[in-house]
Design a protein around this motif. Structure first.
Motif, PDB file in Angstrom:
ATOM      1  N   LYS A 167      58.283  78.734  63.614  1.00  0.00           N
ATOM      2  CA  LYS A 167      57.126  78.369  63.251  1.00  0.00           C
ATOM      3  C   LYS A 167      57.209  77.767  61.755  1.00  0.00           C
ATOM      4  O   LYS A 167      56.640  76.620  61.734  1.00  0.00           O
ATOM      5  CB  LYS A 167      56.208  79.627  63.135  1.00  0.00           C
ATOM      6  N   GLN A 168      58.117  78.089  61.144  1.00  0.00           N
ATOM      7  CA  GLN A 168      58.544  77.358  59.815  1.00  0.00           C
ATOM      8  C   GLN A 168      59.322  76.396  59.870  1.00  0.00           C
ATOM      9  O   GLN A 168      58.848  75.333  59.214  1.00  0.00           O
ATOM     10  CB  GLN A 168      59.115  78.646  58.653  1.00  0.00           C
ATOM     11  N   VAL A 169      59.968  76.073  60.916  1.00  0.00           N
ATOM     12  CA  VAL A 169      60.791  74.956  61.249  1.00  0.00           C
ATOM     13  C   VAL A 169      59.760  73.690  61.568  1.00  0.00           C
ATOM     14  O   VAL A 169      59.792  72.533  61.320  1.00  0.00           O
ATOM     15  CB  VAL A 169      61.790  75.066  62.465  1.00  0.00           C
ATOM     16  N   ILE A 170      58.829  74.214  62.453  1.00  0.00           N
ATOM     17  CA  ILE A 170      57.845  73.291  63.038  1.00  0.00           C
ATOM     18  C   ILE A 170      56.926  72.876  61.910  1.00  0.00           C
ATOM     19  O   ILE A 170      56.456  71.534  61.676  1.00  0.00           O
ATOM     20  CB  ILE A 170      56.818  73.994  64.093  1.00  0.00           C
ATOM     21  N   VAL A 171      56.419  73.636  61.066  1.00  0.00           N
ATOM     22  CA  VAL A 171      55.633  73.573  59.986  1.00  0.00           C
ATOM     23  C   VAL A 171      56.415  72.544  59.016  1.00  0.00           C
ATOM     24  O   VAL A 171      55.830  71.409  58.413  1.00  0.00           O
ATOM     25  CB  VAL A 171      55.049  74.798  59.085  1.00  0.00           C
ATOM     26  N   SER A 172      57.590  72.631  59.006  1.00  0.00           N
ATOM     27  CA  SER A 172      58.170  71.633  58.083  1.00  0.00           C
ATOM     28  C   SER A 172      58.432  70.423  58.691  1.00  0.00           C
ATOM     29  O   SER A 172      58.447  69.420  58.003  1.00  0.00           O
ATOM     30  CB  SER A 172      59.617  72.302  57.619  1.00  0.00           C
ATOM     31  N   LEU A 173      58.809  70.599  59.905  1.00  0.00           N
ATOM     32  CA  LEU A 173      58.724  69.217  60.429  1.00  0.00           C
ATOM     33  C   LEU A 173      57.520  68.351  60.490  1.00  0.00           C
ATOM     34  O   LEU A 173      57.518  67.091  60.251  1.00  0.00           O
ATOM     35  CB  LEU A 173      59.081  69.321  62.031  1.00  0.00           C
ATOM     36  N   GLN A 174      56.429  68.802  60.205  1.00  0.00           N
ATOM     37  CA  GLN A 174      54.910  68.349  60.328  1.00  0.00           C
ATOM     38  C   GLN A 174      55.048  67.806  59.015  1.00  0.00           C
ATOM     39  O   GLN A 174      54.452  66.700  58.654  1.00  0.00           O
ATOM     40  CB  GLN A 174      54.001  69.163  60.554  1.00  0.00           C
ATOM     41  N   ILE A 175      55.171  68.625  57.893  1.00  0.00           N
ATOM     42  CA  ILE A 175      55.275  68.232  56.414  1.00  0.00           C
ATOM     43  C   ILE A 175      55.823  66.852  56.054  1.00  0.00           C
ATOM     44  O   ILE A 175      55.493  65.977  55.666  1.00  0.00           O
ATOM     45  CB  ILE A 175      55.577  69.276  55.442  1.00  0.00           C
ATOM     46  N   LEU A 176      57.434  66.980  56.690  1.00  0.00           N
ATOM     47  CA  LEU A 176      58.051  65.708  56.484  1.00  0.00           C
ATOM     48  C   LEU A 176      57.539  64.369  57.363  1.00  0.00           C
ATOM     49  O   LEU A 176      57.715  63.388  56.776  1.00  0.00           O
ATOM     50  CB  LEU A 176      59.654  66.122  57.073  1.00  0.00           C
ATOM     51  N   SER A 177      57.041  64.689  58.569  1.00  0.00           N
ATOM     52  CA  SER A 177      56.586  63.628  59.308  1.00  0.00           C
ATOM     53  C   SER A 177      55.209  62.999  58.633  1.00  0.00           C
ATOM     54  O   SER A 177      55.251  61.738  58.513  1.00  0.00           O
ATOM     55  CB  SER A 177      56.137  64.358  60.704  1.00  0.00           C
ATOM     56  N   ALA A 178      54.623  63.836  58.081  1.00  0.00           N
ATOM     57  CA  ALA A 178      53.436  63.213  57.212  1.00  0.00           C
ATOM     58  C   ALA A 178      53.810  62.488  56.209  1.00  0.00           C
ATOM     59  O   ALA A 178      53.452  61.345  55.636  1.00  0.00           O
ATOM     60  CB  ALA A 178      52.395  64.291  56.949  1.00  0.00           C
ATOM     61  N   ARG A 179      54.860  62.998  55.156  1.00  0.00           N
ATOM     62  CA  ARG A 179      55.386  62.129  54.164  1.00  0.00           C
ATOM     63  C   ARG A 179      55.981  60.921  54.563  1.00  0.00           C
ATOM     64  O   ARG A 179      55.779  59.996  53.909  1.00  0.00           O
ATOM     65  CB  ARG A 179      56.305  63.175  53.470  1.00  0.00           C
ATOM     66  N   VAL A 180      56.859  60.919  55.437  1.00  0.00           N
ATOM     67  CA  VAL A 180      57.475  59.738  56.087  1.00  0.00           C
ATOM     68  C   VAL A 180      56.323  58.562  56.457  1.00  0.00           C
ATOM     69  O   VAL A 180      56.656  57.522  56.047  1.00  0.00           O
ATOM     70  CB  VAL A 180      58.374  60.062  57.477  1.00  0.00           C
ATOM     71  N   ALA A 181      55.239  58.996  57.217  1.00  0.00           N
ATOM     72  CA  ALA A 181      54.477  58.295  57.713  1.00  0.00           C
ATOM     73  C   ALA A 181      53.616  57.621  56.279  1.00  0.00           C
ATOM     74  O   ALA A 181      53.368  56.505  56.198  1.00  0.00           O
ATOM     75  CB  ALA A 181      53.302  59.002  58.353  1.00  0.00           C
ATOM     76  N   GLN A 182      53.446  58.358  55.370  1.00  0.00           N
ATOM     77  CA  GLN A 182      52.634  57.893  54.155  1.00  0.00           C
ATOM     78  C   GLN A 182      53.437  56.885  53.488  1.00  0.00           C
ATOM     79  O   GLN A 182      53.188  55.770  53.044  1.00  0.00           O
ATOM     80  CB  GLN A 182      52.190  59.094  53.096  1.00  0.00           C
ATOM     81  N   LEU A 183      54.782  56.975  53.252  1.00  0.00           N
ATOM     82  CA  LEU A 183      55.614  56.218  52.838  1.00  0.00           C
ATOM     83  C   LEU A 183      55.899  54.872  53.338  1.00  0.00           C
ATOM     84  O   LEU A 183      56.039  53.891  52.806  1.00  0.00           O
ATOM     85  CB  LEU A 183      56.866  56.731  52.610  1.00  0.00           C
ATOM     86  N   GLY A 184      55.731  55.195  54.682  1.00  0.00           N
ATOM     87  CA  GLY A 184      55.851  54.046  55.621  1.00  0.00           C
ATOM     88  C   GLY A 184      54.783  52.874  55.256  1.00  0.00           C
ATOM     89  O   GLY A 184      54.801  51.706  55.781  1.00  0.00           O
ATOM     90  N   TRP A 185      53.629  53.606  54.774  1.00  0.00           N
ATOM     91  CA  TRP A 185      52.479  52.475  54.646  1.00  0.00           C
ATOM     92  C   TRP A 185      52.449  51.956  53.333  1.00  0.00           C
ATOM     93  O   TRP A 185      51.389  51.118  53.145  1.00  0.00           O
ATOM     94  CB  TRP A 185      51.027  53.178  55.257  1.00  0.00           C
ATOM     95  N   GLU A 186      53.273  52.193  52.347  1.00  0.00           N
ATOM     96  CA  GLU A 186      53.217  51.652  51.109  1.00  0.00           C
ATOM     97  C   GLU A 186      53.508  50.103  51.166  1.00  0.00           C
ATOM     98  O   GLU A 186      54.024  49.631  52.253  1.00  0.00           O
ATOM     99  CB  GLU A 186      54.335  52.162  50.369  1.00  0.00           C
ATOM    100  N   ASN A 187      52.802  49.369  50.421  1.00  0.00           N
ATOM    101  CA  ASN A 187      52.911  47.976  50.394  1.00  0.00           C
ATOM    102  C   ASN A 187      54.423  47.291  50.357  1.00  0.00           C
ATOM    103  O   ASN A 187      54.735  46.426  51.160  1.00  0.00           O
ATOM    104  CB  ASN A 187      52.099  47.215  49.032  1.00  0.00           C
ATOM    105  N   GLU A 188      55.373  48.105  49.644  1.00  0.00           N
ATOM    106  CA  GLU A 188      56.720  47.650  49.578  1.00  0.00           C
ATOM    107  C   GLU A 188      57.410  47.619  50.793  1.00  0.00           C
ATOM    108  O   GLU A 188      58.318  46.988  51.241  1.00  0.00           O
ATOM    109  CB  GLU A 188      57.495  48.376  48.487  1.00  0.00           C
ATOM    110  N   ILE A 189      56.853  48.396  51.903  1.00  0.00           N
ATOM    111  CA  ILE A 189      57.401  48.613  53.332  1.00  0.00           C
ATOM    112  C   ILE A 189      56.788  47.795  54.106  1.00  0.00           C
ATOM    113  O   ILE A 189      57.220  46.991  54.849  1.00  0.00           O
ATOM    114  CB  ILE A 189      57.270  49.969  53.585  1.00  0.00           C
ATOM    115  N   THR A 190      55.177  47.657  54.319  1.00  0.00           N
ATOM    116  CA  THR A 190      54.576  47.040  55.196  1.00  0.00           C
ATOM    117  C   THR A 190      54.902  45.773  55.198  1.00  0.00           C
ATOM    118  O   THR A 190      54.650  44.677  56.053  1.00  0.00           O
ATOM    119  CB  THR A 190      53.121  47.320  54.847  1.00  0.00           C
ATOM    120  N   PHE A 191      54.793  45.080  53.820  1.00  0.00           N
ATOM    121  CA  PHE A 191      55.043  43.611  53.778  1.00  0.00           C
ATOM    122  C   PHE A 191      56.544  42.936  54.093  1.00  0.00           C
ATOM    123  O   PHE A 191      56.318  41.857  54.399  1.00  0.00           O
ATOM    124  CB  PHE A 191      54.988  43.212  52.181  1.00  0.00           C
TER     125      PHE A 191
END
Length: 679
Positions: A167-191
């Motif tokens: 359960k803790q592994v899955i929760v951690s996977l979700q947290i990291l996944s959300a953070r990666v998605a957030q960083l992936g939408w930064e202007n420095e990346i999308t441009f």
């Protein structure tokens, strides 16, 4: 004697002697058992070299005693089951998603006053076990392969039979996944994301959707292993695409440039993706775990917990790619300063002769400016402008100044060791050949500069005397000019080291500015500027934009070097400290000016020979300091460890013994049997 201190028995051996077993329910006892086991492995501070030997002895001990292996397995599982693993899996060894400045401030704050830790946090336990600040050193020294062997021996595995851990592994996977998605939408990346990875195919968005599906399968529905494994396989493929996109953006920075912000974001994304792959390996309903990744995580976490507040570590990690791009811009320019054929060698001498001619006038003007009556600061300012104009003139005429080469050729040499550019190990023989080319190219430029500077400067001061009726300098001033270059009657050699540092720093500035021009798309912004478009013809504006795009970095570096050299002596006078510069070509010109002012009939030729030797020593130290600093930065920014190539010096010495003249001038012919020599 009655109060002799009783020898403390290691808890692991005590349990073995008494036949006791560790209880999975007694978390504190299990923790003490792990602390005792690590104490068996930990070498003394003075015996770090014996870390591998001690570890091997511990493994033999485990092979002989199955009960110790069983107790260790239970002790580890007791900590995993009864602890909060999420901070370990989502934060340790991973930079938190905040700006570089805020992260730096947080580390500085925690360095002064460490944050409080929750005893239920697994990181708290890890700090109890690896409590010495230098534990990471021997953990890394033991190496990944031996830690893998230990984990294989312990037989650690994770599956649905460990619901708390899963359960803790899955929760951690979700947290990291959300953070990666957030960083992936930064202007420095999308441009900088190419069309093939734009929505709806953006891998940073797709991976978050797949992680959610895996969570639904594992935690809520608990369906077949095959369904979870199929999703895990798809997620692995998408994470690979994320890595490809990160690498694509990095590869483009060679032309587009980069920024500290973009570098920091890419660095964070890569950290989180690596951790997600490990967590996915645990969560994929397969009891097998990639022990190589697990061992790497273990080593990384221990290092991070020991060094979590290290400012140096943070700066080294986050700025390495920015430094890499700066070094790359210098390396590209450095290749033009490396000669291979006799024709290129003589062209280098010719180019350096033109550079020497410009320096002759720079030295004359500098001494003329010294005759003006003005405040020290303004003397330094006009000296700086004079030097800057001279260096810019050398750049614009494509002539060569010997001391400008090392800051650029060092990056080109380091590039020969760059593992990022090829999967093959570097050819150390070719690297030795490259060093010989750098050596003879540097000698060629020194020769070209000096054979012009000495006689032409003398000719110019003679013409000045003939035209004005008095020497440019004479008497004590002329003697002082000679004394300033003397190797032991002045601090000229120390000042030459200052010049080497300024030469290196100006190269860094040139690379940094060129990187910012590329990343900021300055040429495009100039051509589209609303005021400039109306006030200048389109073709002229385009020429200006192209010129700045191609020469902006060089201009900044040359102007910076001019002000460094021009203001150094004035700063020394203002603060009353022995601080100044000595530059080989300027020193050579000053030697000629001083010799003419003193007059040949009054010169001690042995003294003059010492002065000339001092000029050559100044040139050597200019080169050595500048090259060494630039090479160090280029090597560090590429992640190269010179200790990985212990045989290089032997190869270089062997090459020097067999072809010593190659370090002075190129060979006219090459044998067909000789290995291909490439830069």
């Amino acid at each position: 004697m009655m109060f002799r201190k009783k020898k403390k028995v290691n808890l692991v051996k005590e349990f073995l002697e008494k036949g006791r077993s560790v209880s999975i329910k007694d978390r504190e006892e299990a923790l003490n058992y792990l602390v005792a086991f690590v104490a068996m492995i930990r070498p003394r501070l003075s015996e770090f070299e014996s870390a591998n030997k001690k570890f091997a002895e511990t493994l033999q001990f485990l092979h002989r005693h199955d009960s110790v292996v069983s107790n260790l397995r239970v002790a580890i599982m007791a900590q995993l089951i009864n602890s909060n693993l999420v901070p370990l899996l989502t934060e340790s060894g991973i930079t938190v998603s905040r700006g570089a400045g805020r992260e730096l401030y947080a580390r500085l704050k925690h360095k002064l006053l460490p944050p409080a830790q929750d005893p239920s946090d697994f990181l708290y336990l890890l700090n109890r076990i690896f409590f010495k600040h230098n534990d990471y050193e021997w953990v890394e020294k033991i190496g990944q392969e031996k830690w893998i062997h230990l984990f294989e021996l312990l037989g650690l595995h994770f599956s649905e039979n460990n619901p708390v851990i899963m359960k803790q592994v899955i929760v951690s996977l979700q947290i990291l996944s959300a953070r990666v998605a957030q960083l992936g939408w930064e202007n420095e990346i999308t441009f900088n994301t190419p069309a093939q990875w734009q929505p709806p195919n953006n891998p940073f968005a797709v991976q978050q959707y797949l992680v959610y599906q895996i969570k639904e399968q594992v935690i809520r529905h608990n369906q077949s292993h095959e369904a979870v494994q199929a999703l895990a396989k798809r997620l692995n493929a998408v994470l690979s695409e994320c890595f490809q996109l990160v690498q694509h953006i990095r590869n483009e920075t060679a032309d587009k440039g980069t920024s500290l912000s973009q570098t920091f974001i890419l660095f964070q994304i890569e950290q989180k993706l690596n951790r997600m792959i490990l967590l996915l390996d645990i969560a994929d309903a397969d009891e097998k775990i990639n022990l190589a990744r697990f061992a790497k995580l273990f080593i990384t976490v221990v290092r991070n917990e020991n060094r979590k507040n290290s400012i140096r570590e943070f700066l080294s990690q986050t700025t390495s790619y920015l430094a890499y791009q700066i070094a790359e811009h210098k390396g590209k320019k450095g290749s033009k300063y490396i000669t291979s054929s006799p024709l290129e060698y003589w062209q280098m001498i010719g180019s350096a002769m033109w550079g020497g001619l410009i320096i002759c006038f720079v030295a004359i003007f500098k001494n003329l400016l010294g005759l003006l009556q003005m405040a020290p600061f303004w003397h330094g300012f006009v000296y700086s402008v004079n030097y800057s104009m001279g260096f810019v003139a050398i750049e614009e005429t494509r002539s060569t100044l010997a001391t400008k080469q090392p800051a650029f050729t060092a990056s080109a040499v380091a590039s020969s060791l760059d593992a990022r550019k090829s999967d093959e190990p570097p050819n150390l023989y070719n690297l030795a050949v490259t060093v010989s080319k750098v050596s003879r190219s540097q000698i060629a430029s020194f020769i070209g500069n000096l054979i012009i500077v000495f006689p032409v400067t003398y000719l110019l001061v003679w013409l000045y005397d003939w035209a004005t009726g008095h020497p440019l300098v004479q008497g004590e001033k002329a003697v002082q000019l000679l004394r300033d270059q003397h190797p032991w009657q002045s601090l000229s050699l120390l000042y030459a080291c200052n010049t080497g540092f300024f030469l290196f720093l100006s190269g860094i500035i040139a690379g940094y500015v060129q990187n910012k021009i590329n990343y900021g798309r300055i040429d495009k912004r100039l051509t589209e500027h609303p005021v400039l478009r109306l006030s200048l013809p389109a073709n002229r504006l385009q020429k200006i934009a192209t010129y700045i795009n191609e020469h902006g970095g060089s201009l900044a570096g040359n102007i910076a070097l001019g002000f460094f050299l021009g203001m150094a002596g004035i700063v020394g006078k203002i603060f009353g400290i022995p601080f100044d510069i000595r530059h080989i070509t300027i020193s050579a010109a000053n030697t000629s000016i001083g010799a003419y002012g003193v007059g040949w009939e009054h010169i001690n030729y042995r003294y003059l020979a010492n002065v000339v030797a001092g000029v050559l020593g100044i040139g050597f130290l200019n080169f050595l300091v500048s090259f060494s600093l630039a090479f160090f930065v280029a090597v560090r920014s590429r992640g190269i460890r010179l200790k990985d190539y212990p045989g290089f010096l032997k190869i270089l010495w062997k090459y020097f013994r067999s072809h010593p003249l190659d370090f002075i001038r190129p060979r006219k012919r090459r044998s067909a049997k000789e290995p291909t020599q490439t830069v």
